[in-house]
Motif scaffolding. Structure first.
Motif, PDB file in Angstrom:
ATOM      1  N   THR B  35       0.729  -1.161   0.028  1.00  0.00           N
ATOM      2  CA  THR B  35      -0.135   0.228  -0.141  1.00  0.00           C
ATOM      3  C   THR B  35       0.960   1.301  -0.003  1.00  0.00           C
ATOM      4  OG1 THR B  35      -1.928  -1.259   1.294  1.00  0.00           O
ATOM      5  CG2 THR B  35      -1.728   1.373   1.222  1.00  0.00           C
ATOM      6  N   GLN B  36       0.679   2.200  -0.837  1.00  0.00           N
ATOM      7  CA  GLN B  36       1.468   3.654  -1.029  1.00  0.00           C
ATOM      8  C   GLN B  36       0.584   4.379  -0.658  1.00  0.00           C
ATOM      9  OE1 GLN B  36       3.089   3.611  -4.794  1.00  0.00           O
ATOM     10  NE2 GLN B  36       5.117   2.759  -4.199  1.00  0.00           N
ATOM     11  N   PHE B  37       0.824   5.344  -0.076  1.00  0.00           N
ATOM     12  CA  PHE B  37       0.088   6.760   0.277  1.00  0.00           C
ATOM     13  C   PHE B  37       1.191   8.167   0.144  1.00  0.00           C
ATOM     14  CE2 PHE B  37       0.850   6.984   4.804  1.00  0.00           C
ATOM     15  CZ  PHE B  37       1.089   5.881   5.089  1.00  0.00           C
ATOM     16  N   ASP B  38       0.618   9.139  -0.321  1.00  0.00           N
ATOM     17  CA  ASP B  38       1.436  10.136  -0.251  1.00  0.00           C
ATOM     18  C   ASP B  38       1.084  11.434   0.628  1.00  0.00           C
ATOM     19  OD1 ASP B  38       1.506  10.266  -4.248  1.00  0.00           O
ATOM     20  OD2 ASP B  38       2.751   8.851  -2.502  1.00  0.00           O
ATOM     21  N   ILE B  39       1.729  11.977   1.416  1.00  0.00           N
ATOM     22  CA  ILE B  39       1.703  13.001   2.224  1.00  0.00           C
ATOM     23  C   ILE B  39       2.335  14.173   1.985  1.00  0.00           C
ATOM     24  CG2 ILE B  39       1.504  13.762   4.648  1.00  0.00           C
ATOM     25  CD1 ILE B  39       1.291  10.951   5.408  1.00  0.00           C
ATOM     26  N   TYR B  40       1.723  15.523   1.722  1.00  0.00           N
ATOM     27  CA  TYR B  40       2.402  16.607   1.384  1.00  0.00           C
ATOM     28  C   TYR B  40       3.015  17.240   2.643  1.00  0.00           C
ATOM     29  CZ  TYR B  40       3.008  21.327  -0.228  1.00  0.00           C
ATOM     30  OH  TYR B  40       3.770  22.575  -0.287  1.00  0.00           O
ATOM     31  N   ILE B  41       4.266  17.502   2.607  1.00  0.00           N
ATOM     32  CA  ILE B  41       5.009  18.029   3.928  1.00  0.00           C
ATOM     33  C   ILE B  41       5.006  19.392   3.565  1.00  0.00           C
ATOM     34  CG2 ILE B  41       6.855  17.664   5.277  1.00  0.00           C
ATOM     35  CD1 ILE B  41       5.704  15.220   5.125  1.00  0.00           C
ATOM     36  N   GLY B  42       5.361  19.964   2.546  1.00  0.00           N
ATOM     37  CA  GLY B  42       5.590  21.581   2.235  1.00  0.00           C
ATOM     38  C   GLY B  42       7.017  21.917   2.662  1.00  0.00           C
ATOM     39  N   LYS B  43       7.989  21.233   3.198  1.00  0.00           N
ATOM     40  CA  LYS B  43       9.260  21.708   3.576  1.00  0.00           C
ATOM     41  C   LYS B  43      10.253  20.620   3.289  1.00  0.00           C
ATOM     42  CE  LYS B  43       7.179  23.013   7.494  1.00  0.00           C
ATOM     43  NZ  LYS B  43       6.727  23.497   8.622  1.00  0.00           N
ATOM     44  N   ILE B  65       9.094   1.851   3.042  1.00  0.00           N
ATOM     45  CA  ILE B  65      10.131   2.718   2.344  1.00  0.00           C
ATOM     46  C   ILE B  65       9.365   3.990   2.270  1.00  0.00           C
ATOM     47  CG2 ILE B  65      10.725   2.593   0.063  1.00  0.00           C
ATOM     48  CD1 ILE B  65      10.613  -0.533  -0.236  1.00  0.00           C
ATOM     49  N   THR B  66      10.429   4.960   2.246  1.00  0.00           N
ATOM     50  CA  THR B  66       9.990   6.531   2.052  1.00  0.00           C
ATOM     51  C   THR B  66      10.869   6.768   0.680  1.00  0.00           C
ATOM     52  OG1 THR B  66      11.409   7.318   3.648  1.00  0.00           O
ATOM     53  CG2 THR B  66       9.231   6.810   4.399  1.00  0.00           C
ATOM     54  N   GLN B  67       9.844   7.690   0.123  1.00  0.00           N
ATOM     55  CA  GLN B  67      10.683   8.176  -1.178  1.00  0.00           C
ATOM     56  C   GLN B  67       9.961   9.626  -1.344  1.00  0.00           C
ATOM     57  OE1 GLN B  67       9.120   4.834  -3.378  1.00  0.00           O
ATOM     58  NE2 GLN B  67      10.862   5.238  -4.686  1.00  0.00           N
ATOM     59  N   MET B  75       7.377  16.358  -0.804  1.00  0.00           N
ATOM     60  CA  MET B  75       6.025  15.371  -0.343  1.00  0.00           C
ATOM     61  C   MET B  75       6.648  14.106  -0.300  1.00  0.00           C
ATOM     62  SD  MET B  75       3.037  14.513  -3.192  1.00  0.00           S
ATOM     63  CE  MET B  75       1.403  15.192  -2.783  1.00  0.00           C
ATOM     64  N   VAL B  76       6.051  13.090   0.365  1.00  0.00           N
ATOM     65  CA  VAL B  76       6.746  11.759   0.614  1.00  0.00           C
ATOM     66  C   VAL B  76       5.644  10.794   0.258  1.00  0.00           C
ATOM     67  CG1 VAL B  76       5.887  11.801   3.140  1.00  0.00           C
ATOM     68  CG2 VAL B  76       7.923  10.403   2.486  1.00  0.00           C
ATOM     69  N   THR B  77       6.137   9.834  -0.371  1.00  0.00           N
ATOM     70  CA  THR B  77       5.453   8.542  -0.685  1.00  0.00           C
ATOM     71  C   THR B  77       5.851   7.651   0.258  1.00  0.00           C
ATOM     72  OG1 THR B  77       4.503   7.240  -2.151  1.00  0.00           O
ATOM     73  CG2 THR B  77       6.972   7.673  -2.742  1.00  0.00           C
ATOM     74  N   ILE B  78       4.988   6.951   0.939  1.00  0.00           N
ATOM     75  CA  ILE B  78       5.204   5.970   2.009  1.00  0.00           C
ATOM     76  C   ILE B  78       4.745   4.762   1.523  1.00  0.00           C
ATOM     77  CG2 ILE B  78       4.940   5.284   4.393  1.00  0.00           C
ATOM     78  CD1 ILE B  78       4.327   8.208   5.165  1.00  0.00           C
ATOM     79  N   THR B  79       5.497   3.769   1.508  1.00  0.00           N
ATOM     80  CA  THR B  79       5.002   2.166   0.906  1.00  0.00           C
ATOM     81  C   THR B  79       5.374   1.101   2.123  1.00  0.00           C
ATOM     82  OG1 THR B  79       5.892   2.675  -1.181  1.00  0.00           O
ATOM     83  CG2 THR B  79       5.529   0.264  -0.590  1.00  0.00           C
ATOM     84  N   VAL B  80       4.217   0.628   2.590  1.00  0.00           N
ATOM     85  CA  VAL B  80       4.141  -0.510   3.393  1.00  0.00           C
ATOM     86  C   VAL B  80       3.316  -1.766   3.178  1.00  0.00           C
ATOM     87  CG1 VAL B  80       4.125   1.283   5.508  1.00  0.00           C
ATOM     88  CG2 VAL B  80       1.865   0.541   4.478  1.00  0.00           C
ATOM     89  N   PRO B  81       3.650  -2.654   3.579  1.00  0.00           N
ATOM     90  CA  PRO B  81       2.960  -4.040   3.395  1.00  0.00           C
ATOM     91  C   PRO B  81       1.581  -3.979   3.223  1.00  0.00           C
ATOM     92  CG  PRO B  81       4.813  -4.459   4.897  1.00  0.00           C
ATOM     93  CD  PRO B  81       4.514  -3.256   4.937  1.00  0.00           C
ATOM     94  N   GLU B  82       0.855  -3.518   4.526  1.00  0.00           N
ATOM     95  CA  GLU B  82      -0.427  -3.303   4.422  1.00  0.00           C
ATOM     96  C   GLU B  82      -0.626  -2.335   5.500  1.00  0.00           C
ATOM     97  OE1 GLU B  82      -1.997  -7.193   5.195  1.00  0.00           O
ATOM     98  OE2 GLU B  82      -0.845  -7.294   6.823  1.00  0.00           O
ATOM     99  N   ASP B 107      -6.816  14.510   1.936  1.00  0.00           N
ATOM    100  CA  ASP B 107      -5.866  15.020   1.195  1.00  0.00           C
ATOM    101  C   ASP B 107      -4.947  13.905   0.776  1.00  0.00           C
ATOM    102  OD1 ASP B 107      -5.421  17.875   3.290  1.00  0.00           O
ATOM    103  OD2 ASP B 107      -6.609  17.570   1.590  1.00  0.00           O
ATOM    104  N   ILE B 108      -4.839  12.687   1.569  1.00  0.00           N
ATOM    105  CA  ILE B 108      -3.915  11.463   1.196  1.00  0.00           C
ATOM    106  C   ILE B 108      -4.469  10.715   0.176  1.00  0.00           C
ATOM    107  CG2 ILE B 108      -2.668   9.417   2.390  1.00  0.00           C
ATOM    108  CD1 ILE B 108      -3.113  11.393   4.959  1.00  0.00           C
ATOM    109  N   GLN B 109      -3.765  10.466  -0.902  1.00  0.00           N
ATOM    110  CA  GLN B 109      -3.922   9.414  -1.910  1.00  0.00           C
ATOM    111  C   GLN B 109      -3.375   8.088  -1.503  1.00  0.00           C
ATOM    112  OE1 GLN B 109      -2.688  10.972  -5.506  1.00  0.00           O
ATOM    113  NE2 GLN B 109      -4.296  10.162  -6.698  1.00  0.00           N
ATOM    114  N   VAL B 110      -4.159   7.225  -1.425  1.00  0.00           N
ATOM    115  CA  VAL B 110      -3.809   6.054  -0.974  1.00  0.00           C
ATOM    116  C   VAL B 110      -4.006   4.868  -2.169  1.00  0.00           C
ATOM    117  CG1 VAL B 110      -4.146   3.749   0.649  1.00  0.00           C
ATOM    118  CG2 VAL B 110      -4.607   6.235   1.365  1.00  0.00           C
ATOM    119  N   VAL B 111      -3.168   4.194  -2.658  1.00  0.00           N
ATOM    120  CA  VAL B 111      -2.941   3.260  -3.763  1.00  0.00           C
ATOM    121  C   VAL B 111      -2.517   1.615  -3.052  1.00  0.00           C
ATOM    122  CG1 VAL B 111      -2.114   2.559  -5.895  1.00  0.00           C
ATOM    123  CG2 VAL B 111      -2.363   4.898  -5.288  1.00  0.00           C
TER     124      VAL B 111
END
Lengths: 462, 216
Positions: B35-43, B65-67, B75-82, B107-111
């Motif tokens: 599962t991946q979700f993106d969070i906007y940090i802005g800094k 995993i963070t990218q 912005m950060v995209t966080i990947t976790v198993p579930e 605001d968080i897009q989850v895929v």
């Protein structure tokens, strides 16, 4: 004589130090209140830098469909017919949202990527909701047009511009190619559509039916009646429901070949404007060469995501590699003393020259490319080790070098074959490995002949 | 001694194939269902800070995993198993507190990503490896024909498949993650195996040549 040999060794060492400094450190000059490295940067692949992430979702949009009193659909361009009923219909019907269509979508997208010469990608299909996640290399010139090609449905139709009857569609197309041609007024970017056998026949009929009519008018001074001008029948070329052009035909076309201009430029064939049109033409060609998507998709996400391989990870890998190299160099020096030291210096120069060559030949380095660099260095190390062993057996350094090089060439044959085959691959990572190995082998020959052999010759005479 | 080594290799390969068939391989998070979700940090932010927050919520034992996203890396995209929606909310809250943000769950897009099959990883390499392998077989058969064609083919094909089978078995038995380094290492092993086989064939050829010279 002795002095010349020493000078030659010192000169070569200075050259190696210079190349190493340029390769490992760079050449920095002052530039606009900061410093700029004159040495070309490495071109890194998506696994090291980052990639464009595109998420395509099955569209849940609806279209307003207007019906007349008889229940017929009123075209969007028709403003005369009275609207009896307006219904909101989803662009994707529920019965079309099947696993088969999702899998077909994934297959078509892969075909489009192949048409656009994108082989380095990751595609994931969510079989539950049809969502497709694609990761592509980020390329300023290309990625946006690839995204455009992927997100469009690609439904091509030739329709009667009045009745909207579909006369030709994607299934009638054999092949589409994008090209640039020269005209009397400049250059044009165009797509050339070749219809298949059925399509050619249909197209011939269309060109006969939708002929350009020359209007006839009567001479008012005579008593002949005015002939009414025949109504001009025209066809519309539509892509995803949008009209690209409306036209009629001056003569019959029986070859099944249709050329559509995308854009033109009066400047030279290398102009930026013309290149932009050519890229659009390539995108259109890729769309039309694959089937239309069975469902309409929207781009839910289009972001550049940095690689999860951080600088720290790469630094750790570098330190490990340097550690192993240091052990190898120490062994050479302990075992072969002065000759070992000179050959070790030569090895460092080889690594520096290989890295510079990779930079200036625009080889994009991926993870497998890094493996290629390691393998090249290992092969060079094995070569110089064999050479040192041989010079202990045979006094004549030139003869020893020739013998080692001959047997090494034979032994290296599979690696040469792998390097050449991989260098022809369109997949970036595989190409990266092939090119790195290719340059590693070429430098192995040339560099060792010029530098390593000279070191051993002069060291021996010393 | 040689027989012991051969027996050991055979056991490893058989066990590896069995484990692969029964349990499959252990794929890295990016290649498995996640599962991946993106969070906007802005800094500006550090990957480690985000990973620590995520670990606090989902547990230290889960891989994260963070990218960084976009060229501004804000912005950060966080990947976790579930992950559950409540956990995403908790992570969002902690990130809001840390960076002074007002992000909401909307605001968080989850895929939810499906896994990438092993064959998809191998697919791009099949054709170039096959072409180069066939050419190598032909060339080596011609060069070392005096050693016997079947012997040369046997050596090249045998050692190539053995090394790759051993590699796969070690991965399966040790449960090392299959990741983006797996295929590059396989290719490097393929290249080095060809090198080793040619060295062996060359030594054999020289031995036969010396024997013939001494007999003459």
């Amino acid at each position: 004589m002795k002095r010349n040999k020493i000078l030659r060794i010192i000169f070569l060492i200075c050259i190696i130090i210079l190349i190493s400094l340029v390769a490992f450190a760079g050449i920095f000059v002052a530039y606009q209140n900061t410093t700029k490295n004159l040495v070309k940067e490495y071109s890194l692949g998506r696994d090291l830098v980052g990639s464009r992430r595109i998420q395509l979702d099955v569209s849940t949009q609806t279209n307003e469909v207007k019906y007349d009193k008889d229940g017929n659909v009123i075209a969007s361009t028709d403003s005369e017919t009275e609207v009896a009923n307006t219904v909101s219909e989803p662009v994707n019907k529920e019965e079309d949202k099947t696993l088969e269509n999702y899998q077909k979508t994934a297959k078509i997208l892969e075909e489009r990527l192949k048409e656009l010469s994108v082989e380095d990608y990751t595609l994931r299909l969510n079989t539950e909701n049809g969502m497709v996640m694609i990761e592509l290399p980020e390329n300023a010139d290309k990625t946006d047009s690839v995204v455009s090609a992927l997100s469009q449905t690609g439904k091509f139709e030739i329709v009667d511009s009045t009745t909207k009857e579909v006369l030709l569609d994607n299934t009638d197309i054999e092949k589409v190619e994008a090209d640039i041609g020269q005209t009397s007024y400049g250059y044009v970017a165009y797509i050339a559509i070749q219809f298949n056998k059925e399509g050619t026949e249909k197209f011939r009929n269309i060109t006969n039916t939708y002929k350009t009519i020359e209007n006839t008018t009567s001479n008012t001074t005579t008593e002949e009646t005015t002939e009414e001008a025949e109504e001009q029948k025209e066809i519309s070329l539509q892509l995803d429901g949008e009209t690209i052009m409306t036209d009629s035909f001056e003569e019959e076309i029986s070859t099944g070949y249709l050329q559509l201009t995308v854009g033109s430029s009066t400047s030279t064939s290398n102009s930026e404007e013309l290149n932009t049109y050519y890229k659009s033409a390539q995108t259109e060609a890729a769309l039309l060469n694959s089937d239309a998507l069975p469902l309409t998709y929207t781009v839910a996400q289009n972001k550049y995501v940095k690689s999860d391989i951080t600088l720290e990870t790469l630094q750790i890998a570098l330190y490990i590699a340097l550690g192993v190299l240091a052990i190898g160099i120490v062994y050479l020096i302990i075992r072969y003393h002065m000759k070992g030291l000179l050959v070790a210096i030569s090895l460092i120069g080889y690594i520096a020259l290989l890295l510079l060559t990779i930079r200036y030949t625009n080889v994009t380095i991926s993870i497998i490319g890094l493996v290629g660099i390691v393998v090249s260095v290992m092969i060079n190390y094995i070569f110089i080790l064999q050479l040192l062993k041989k010079t202990e057996e045979i006094e004549n350094v030139k003869l020893a070098y020739t013998e080692v090089m001959k047997s090494f060439l034979k032994v290296m044959l599979p690696i040469i074959i792998i390097a050449i085959v991989f260098a022809f691959s369109t997949h970036l990572a595989i190409f990266s490995f092939g090119m790195v190995m290719f340059w590693g082998i070429v430098l192995d020959w040339i560099y060792n002949l010029v530098v390593t052999r000279t070191f051993l010759l002069d060291a021996k005479k010393e | 001694m040689k027989k012991v080594i051969i027996a050991l290799i055979a056991c490893i390969v058989v066990a590896g194939i069995a484990i692969t068939c029964v349990m499959g391989l252990n794929y890295e998070l990016m290649y498995s269902k996640n599962t991946q979700f993106d969070i906007y940090i802005g800094k500006e932010f550090q990957d480690q800070e985000i990973q620590d927050i995520v670990h606090e919520v989902i547990g230290q034992d889960k891989k994260v995993i963070t990218q960084k996203v976009e060229i501004y890396e804000d912005m950060v995209t966080i990947t976790v198993p579930e992950i559950t929606t409540e956990q995403i909310e908790q992570i969002n809250q902690k990130i809001n507190e840390k960076y002074g943000l007002d992000n909401t769950i909307e605001d968080i897009q989850v895929v939810n990503n499906t896994k990438i099959r092993g064959r998809e990883m191998v697919k791009p390499y099949v054709l170039p490896v096959a072409i180069s392998f066939i050419i190598i077989l032909i060339v080596l058969t011609i060069i070392y024909r005096k050693l016997g064609i079947m012997k040369v083919l046997g050596n090249v094909i045998g050692y190539t498949f053995l090394v790759q089978a051993l590699y796969l078995s070690v991965i399966a038995l040790t449960r090392v993650e299959v990741n983006r380094f797996t295929m590059p290492i396989a290719i490097a092993l393929f290249a080095m195996t060809q090198l080793a086989v040619v060295i062996k064939l060359e030594k054999k050829r020289l031995t036969i040549k010396e024997d013939n010279n001494s007999n003459n």
